[in-house]
Design a protein around this motif. Structure first.
Motif, PDB file in Angstrom:
ATOM      1  N   VAL A  18      -1.867  -1.993  -8.463  1.00  0.00           N
ATOM      2  CA  VAL A  18      -2.613  -2.372  -7.147  1.00  0.00           C
ATOM      3  C   VAL A  18      -2.668  -1.078  -6.291  1.00  0.00           C
ATOM      4  N   MET A  19      -3.655  -0.965  -5.563  1.00  0.00           N
ATOM      5  CA  MET A  19      -3.783   0.252  -4.562  1.00  0.00           C
ATOM      6  C   MET A  19      -4.558  -0.193  -3.581  1.00  0.00           C
ATOM      7  N   THR A  20      -4.061   0.325  -2.342  1.00  0.00           N
ATOM      8  CA  THR A  20      -4.921  -0.099  -0.755  1.00  0.00           C
ATOM      9  C   THR A  20      -5.128   1.387  -0.233  1.00  0.00           C
ATOM     10  N   ARG A  21      -6.190   1.498   0.299  1.00  0.00           N
ATOM     11  CA  ARG A  21      -6.647   2.599   0.977  1.00  0.00           C
ATOM     12  C   ARG A  21      -6.825   2.248   2.351  1.00  0.00           C
ATOM     13  N   THR A  22      -6.295   3.117   3.501  1.00  0.00           N
ATOM     14  CA  THR A  22      -6.727   2.831   4.818  1.00  0.00           C
ATOM     15  C   THR A  22      -8.102   2.889   5.179  1.00  0.00           C
ATOM     16  N   ALA A  23      -8.652   2.679   6.306  1.00  0.00           N
ATOM     17  CA  ALA A  23      -9.704   2.619   6.671  1.00  0.00           C
ATOM     18  C   ALA A  23     -10.170   4.097   7.031  1.00  0.00           C
TER      19      ALA A  23
END
Length: 334
Positions: A18-23
């Protein structure tokens, strides 16, 4: 356009990347915004993994995104264990809801769900960031990306890719030199003589427990050398060689991606063989059809309700009565 359905397999043990990026890909995780925020994020991830049925196999925190390699388990349902996890989940709340037996099945599904886990850690990170920075609003740029991992070979490749993120970004020569990844953490724990717990995957299960952490660090640093300096000859212990070593074709592909700064292709939701990719595509299509049926039934119920309200309104008007109908009649299709 509807969102792409999340692929989650109902297996006793499932691995995900899984991977999440900032706004706007802002460097919210760096010390420029909140000093020491990466340490808070790591603590949140570890605490939530302890509450959920999740094991973190590899992780890295960059300035504008993070990667996790997860193992999600579905053990036999234990009401006492679910209650204990439920109470730990509420420790930060000022008003705590008392436990009820009816919560058992509901929170078992929650503690074994990838989306719930990611929503919990992302929400807690965002609250911590806004509180420390004196701001409000969104911290993350959108939904997290995820891929299902088929087998152990693909799992080792994903773990290696995650550990090489700071190397790809030019922050260090070896993963062990970067403090905010699992390899760097293992190295510092070894130097401080603190206990280290590693998953028994790949070549690690063939290595003595006391040497496992050092072998993992050596392996990840070796892969960085293969990517950056393919001309160098580095010797590895015999347990790490042969089938556990990534193929030269893979390393060539990674070097090309490294030089071109290409990210992971998230259009595919799987790692593994072509048969596994085909299976995941079929699961995704079935999920799309299921969601379409749910939306269709919901629209039919709404359509019937609006028609009924219009009929009542017309009947009241015929009798000279006034009745307020809180409905946009223009949405009804003849």
């Amino acid at each position: 356009m509807s969102r792409r359905p999340r692929i989650k397999l109902d297996r006793p043990v499932t691995h995900y990347h899984v991977m999440t990026r900032t706004a706007q890909q802002a460097f919210y995780l760096s010390d420029n915004y909140v000093p020491g925020f990466k340490s808070q994020c790591r603590g949140i991830i570890e605490s939530m993994a302890d509450i959920f049925y999740v094991k973190i196999l590899a992780w890295v925190l960059m300035d504008n995104h993070y990667h996790l390699c997860l193992e999600i388990r579905r053990p036999p349902l234990d009401p006492c264990d679910i209650q204990a996890r439920y109470e730990r989940l509420q420790e930060h709340l000022l008003t705590k809801r008392p436990w009820r037996e009816a919560y058992t099945s509901r929170f078992y599904d929650r503690f074994t769900d990838l989306s719930k886990f990611m929503a919990e850690i992302n929400a807690r990170m965002a609250r911590a960031f806004n509180k420390a920075n004196g701001t409000s609003g969104h911290m993350w740029g959108g939904r997290f990306k995820s891929k299902v991992i088929e087998n152990e070979q693909s799992l080792m490749r994903v773990m290696t890719y995650i550990e090489q993120n700071p190397v790809r970004a030019g922050l260090c020569e070896c993963p062990s030199d970067y403090a905010w990844c699992s390899t760097g953490q293992y190295k510092r724990n070894i130097e401080a003589r603190r206990p280290v717990s590693l998953p028994e995957v790949g070549f690690l299960r063939h290595i003595a427990k006391k040497d496992r952490a050092q072998s993992y660090v050596t392996w990840m640093d070796f892969q960085a050398v293969r990517i950056l300096h393919p001309e160098k000859k580095v010797c590895l212990p015999r347990a790490m060689i042969a089938s556990h070593c990534l193929r030269d074709e893979t390393m060539t592909e990674w070097r090309e991606d490294f030089n071109a700064k290409r990210p992971v292709d998230w259009r595919s939701q799987a790692y593994g063989s072509e048969e596994f990719h085909q299976h995941i595509r079929q699961v995704e299509e079935q999920r799309k059809l299921e969601l379409a049926r749910i939306r269709h039934k919901s629209h039919q119920r709404r359509h019937a309700r609006l028609k009924k309200e219009i009929s009542v309104c017309a009947l009241c008007s015929a009798k000279g009565e006034e009745r307020q109908v809180h409905t946009d009649i223009s949405t009804i299709k003849n």
